[in-house]
Design an enzyme around this catalytic site. Sequence first.
Site, PDB file in Angstrom:
ATOM      1  N   HIS A   1      -3.665   6.881   3.069  1.00  0.00           N
ATOM      2  CA  HIS A   1      -4.064   5.618   2.500  1.00  0.00           C
ATOM      3  C   HIS A   1      -5.378   4.936   3.243  1.00  0.00           C
ATOM      4  O   HIS A   1      -5.451   5.022   4.627  1.00  0.00           O
ATOM      5  CB  HIS A   1      -2.779   4.804   3.024  1.00  0.00           C
TER       6      HIS A   1
ATOM      7  N   CYS B   1       0.763  -1.338   0.121  1.00  0.00           N
ATOM      8  CA  CYS B   1      -0.292  -0.375  -0.251  1.00  0.00           C
ATOM      9  C   CYS B   1       0.691   1.086   0.324  1.00  0.00           C
ATOM     10  O   CYS B   1       0.414   2.630  -0.473  1.00  0.00           O
ATOM     11  CB  CYS B   1      -0.930   0.466   1.336  1.00  0.00           C
TER      12      CYS B   1
ATOM     13  N   ASN C   1      -9.953  -0.131   0.244  1.00  0.00           N
ATOM     14  CA  ASN C   1      -8.707  -0.422   0.358  1.00  0.00           C
ATOM     15  C   ASN C   1      -8.395  -0.715  -1.456  1.00  0.00           C
ATOM     16  O   ASN C   1      -8.224  -1.859  -1.855  1.00  0.00           O
ATOM     17  CB  ASN C   1      -8.699  -0.881   1.076  1.00  0.00           C
TER      18      ASN C   1
HETATM   19  O1  UT7 Z   1      -3.867  -1.777   3.885  1.00  0.00           O
HETATM   20  C1  UT7 Z   1      -2.937  -2.217   3.494  1.00  0.00           C
HETATM   21  C2  UT7 Z   1      -3.405  -2.288   5.819  1.00  0.00           C
HETATM   22  N1  UT7 Z   1      -4.583  -2.484   6.033  1.00  0.00           N
HETATM   23  C3  UT7 Z   1      -4.963  -2.893   7.217  1.00  0.00           C
HETATM   24  O2  UT7 Z   1      -4.289  -1.505   7.881  1.00  0.00           O
HETATM   25  C4  UT7 Z   1      -6.004  -3.364   8.169  1.00  0.00           C
HETATM   26  C5  UT7 Z   1      -5.788  -3.334   9.418  1.00  0.00           C
HETATM   27  N2  UT7 Z   1      -7.137  -3.519   9.920  1.00  0.00           N
HETATM   28  C6  UT7 Z   1      -7.919  -4.014   9.906  1.00  0.00           C
HETATM   29  O3  UT7 Z   1      -9.358  -2.305   8.919  1.00  0.00           O
HETATM   30  C7  UT7 Z   1      -9.663  -3.732  10.790  1.00  0.00           C
HETATM   31  O4  UT7 Z   1      -8.321  -4.733  12.174  1.00  0.00           O
HETATM   32  C8  UT7 Z   1     -10.175  -4.796  10.257  1.00  0.00           C
HETATM   33  C9  UT7 Z   1     -11.593  -4.169   9.451  1.00  0.00           C
HETATM   34  C10 UT7 Z   1      -9.034  -5.890   9.132  1.00  0.00           C
HETATM   35  C11 UT7 Z   1     -11.168  -5.980  11.276  1.00  0.00           C
HETATM   36  O5  UT7 Z   1     -12.118  -5.081  12.260  1.00  0.00           O
HETATM   37  P1  UT7 Z   1     -11.281  -5.722  13.824  1.00  0.00           P
HETATM   38  O6  UT7 Z   1     -12.135  -4.358  14.657  1.00  0.00           O
HETATM   39  O7  UT7 Z   1      -9.928  -5.191  13.931  1.00  0.00           O
HETATM   40  O8  UT7 Z   1     -12.486  -6.425  13.708  1.00  0.00           O
HETATM   41  P2  UT7 Z   1     -11.338  -8.102  14.545  1.00  0.00           P
HETATM   42  O9  UT7 Z   1     -10.308  -8.804  13.455  1.00  0.00           O
HETATM   43  O10 UT7 Z   1     -11.336  -7.711  16.431  1.00  0.00           O
HETATM   44  O11 UT7 Z   1     -12.520  -9.014  14.537  1.00  0.00           O
HETATM   45  C12 UT7 Z   1     -13.997  -8.765  15.368  1.00  0.00           C
HETATM   46  C13 UT7 Z   1     -14.845  -9.933  14.764  1.00  0.00           C
HETATM   47  C14 UT7 Z   1     -14.526 -10.734  15.537  1.00  0.00           C
HETATM   48  O12 UT7 Z   1     -15.041 -12.822  15.763  1.00  0.00           O
HETATM   49  P3  UT7 Z   1     -14.851 -12.729  17.560  1.00  0.00           P
HETATM   50  O13 UT7 Z   1     -13.787 -13.353  17.151  1.00  0.00           O
HETATM   51  O14 UT7 Z   1     -14.476 -11.616  18.344  1.00  0.00           O
HETATM   52  O15 UT7 Z   1     -16.245 -13.476  17.788  1.00  0.00           O
HETATM   53  C15 UT7 Z   1     -14.259 -11.338  13.918  1.00  0.00           C
HETATM   54  O16 UT7 Z   1     -14.433 -13.191  13.425  1.00  0.00           O
HETATM   55  O17 UT7 Z   1     -15.711  -9.624  14.146  1.00  0.00           O
HETATM   56  C16 UT7 Z   1     -15.437 -10.348  13.400  1.00  0.00           C
HETATM   57  N3  UT7 Z   1     -15.385 -10.566  11.386  1.00  0.00           N
HETATM   58  C17 UT7 Z   1     -16.393 -10.166  11.314  1.00  0.00           C
HETATM   59  N4  UT7 Z   1     -17.740 -10.537  11.015  1.00  0.00           N
HETATM   60  C18 UT7 Z   1     -18.691 -10.181   9.834  1.00  0.00           C
HETATM   61  C19 UT7 Z   1     -14.421 -10.071  10.537  1.00  0.00           C
HETATM   62  N5  UT7 Z   1     -15.030 -10.194   9.897  1.00  0.00           N
HETATM   63  C20 UT7 Z   1     -16.087 -10.136   9.816  1.00  0.00           C
HETATM   64  C21 UT7 Z   1     -16.534  -9.668   8.561  1.00  0.00           C
HETATM   65  N6  UT7 Z   1     -18.620  -9.304   9.457  1.00  0.00           N
HETATM   66  N7  UT7 Z   1     -16.640  -8.709   7.267  1.00  0.00           N
END
Ligand code: UT7
Length: 329
Positions: free
Chosen positions: A256, A115, A286
């Site tokens: 970004h 990115c 993204n």
């Molecule tokens: O571009 C390069 C750099 N990339 C980034 O900077 C991305 C950085 N990361 C993020 O933007 C975020 O971490 C995400 C958007 C990817 C995820 O958000 P989060 O608030 O960190 O969620 P999480 O990974 O902690 O997941 C929370 C919950 C999980 O369920 P449990 O374990 O709490 O039951 C996931 O399984 O949300 C669940 N989950 C979803 N639920 C519904 C993960 N993806 C989804 C989804 N729909 N699409």
Amino acid sequence: MSAYGVKIASTGSYIPERVVTNLDLERLVDTSDEWIQTRTGIRERHVAAEGETTSDMAAAAGRTALDRAGISPADLDLIIVATLSPDTFFPNTACYVQRKIGAGKCASFSIEAACCGFLYSLDVAASMLRGGGFKYALVIGAEKISMHVDWTDRTTCVLFGDGAGAVLLERVPADRNTFLASSLGADGNYTHLLRVPAGGSAMPITHEAIDQRENTIKMAGRETFKLAVNAMAGAAEEAMRRAGVTIDQVRWLVPHQANKRIISMVGQRLHIPEERVYINLDRYGNTSAASIPIAFDEIVRADRIAPGDTALFVAFGGGLTWAAAVVRW
Ligand code: UT7
């Protein structure tokens, strides 16, 4: 000190036609529009057509930038394409772009810094122009990132989109320089956080690798998130310090576009009011190396930046890599 400086002469972008909404994704994986919007800020993203390549999109964005500046493709000395979704491993994607836009036999190569690819490329191009041997450089961030997406993985498939953005850089006398400063960095201890494992020499493509979807994006989202905020804020502060610019002098923070919450936290860390932070990830998701040049092109086209205004670009991505640049329009 070089006798030369660099300016952004024009911008361009290209967004593929097909829109994939959060509701469309609800039909593919166990997710919801509400989750995606709350956790990321994304409403929809664009996905390239089946036969549409990264270089097709890059060429379209590049042509627009050239047309707006009134510069012929034949005048280009350099084309750099930043991408993690190249047309082919080799030849590099910039060579396809060179042919498609009808440029001459100018130097053409690609940079892969995920990115941050566009900001790394901008820096490389600026250094080459300052060296004196090149006058016009087309710097493009272009991604058909949908090719890397596992459409069965809800943790990643909701995040990404395709598109391309371009800037035309022109060598100018040093006293007209508007590429004020940059700051680039990386930490190779975190290569495992965000990657496509298969397809390179470490894990060649095999039937087994494909069956296990190792040829698609894997991301440790939460860990990446935390590192992103610190790295982006740090790079932005360093670039501003080198440019001798304070945050009150920045008209636009152009980050970004990975996650609206990351962008807000970076904005807060830098103490820049929300209305000067540009966000368009609600419409595009993204787009990796394409996100900053697409955003900047939108700002320019909407006349939301005036000559003399300063923009602060900042990115973060796989590698991990980070980068920032301060430019005057
Ligand atoms: O571009 C390069 C750099 N990339 C980034 O900077 C991305 C950085 N990361 C993020 O933007 C975020 O971490 C995400 C958007 C990817 C995820 O958000 P989060 O608030 O960190 O969620 P999480 O990974 O902690 O997941 C929370 C919950 C999980 O369920 P449990 O374990 O709490 O039951 C996931 O399984 O949300 C669940 N989950 C979803 N639920 C519904 C993960 N993806 C989804 C989804 N729909 N699409």
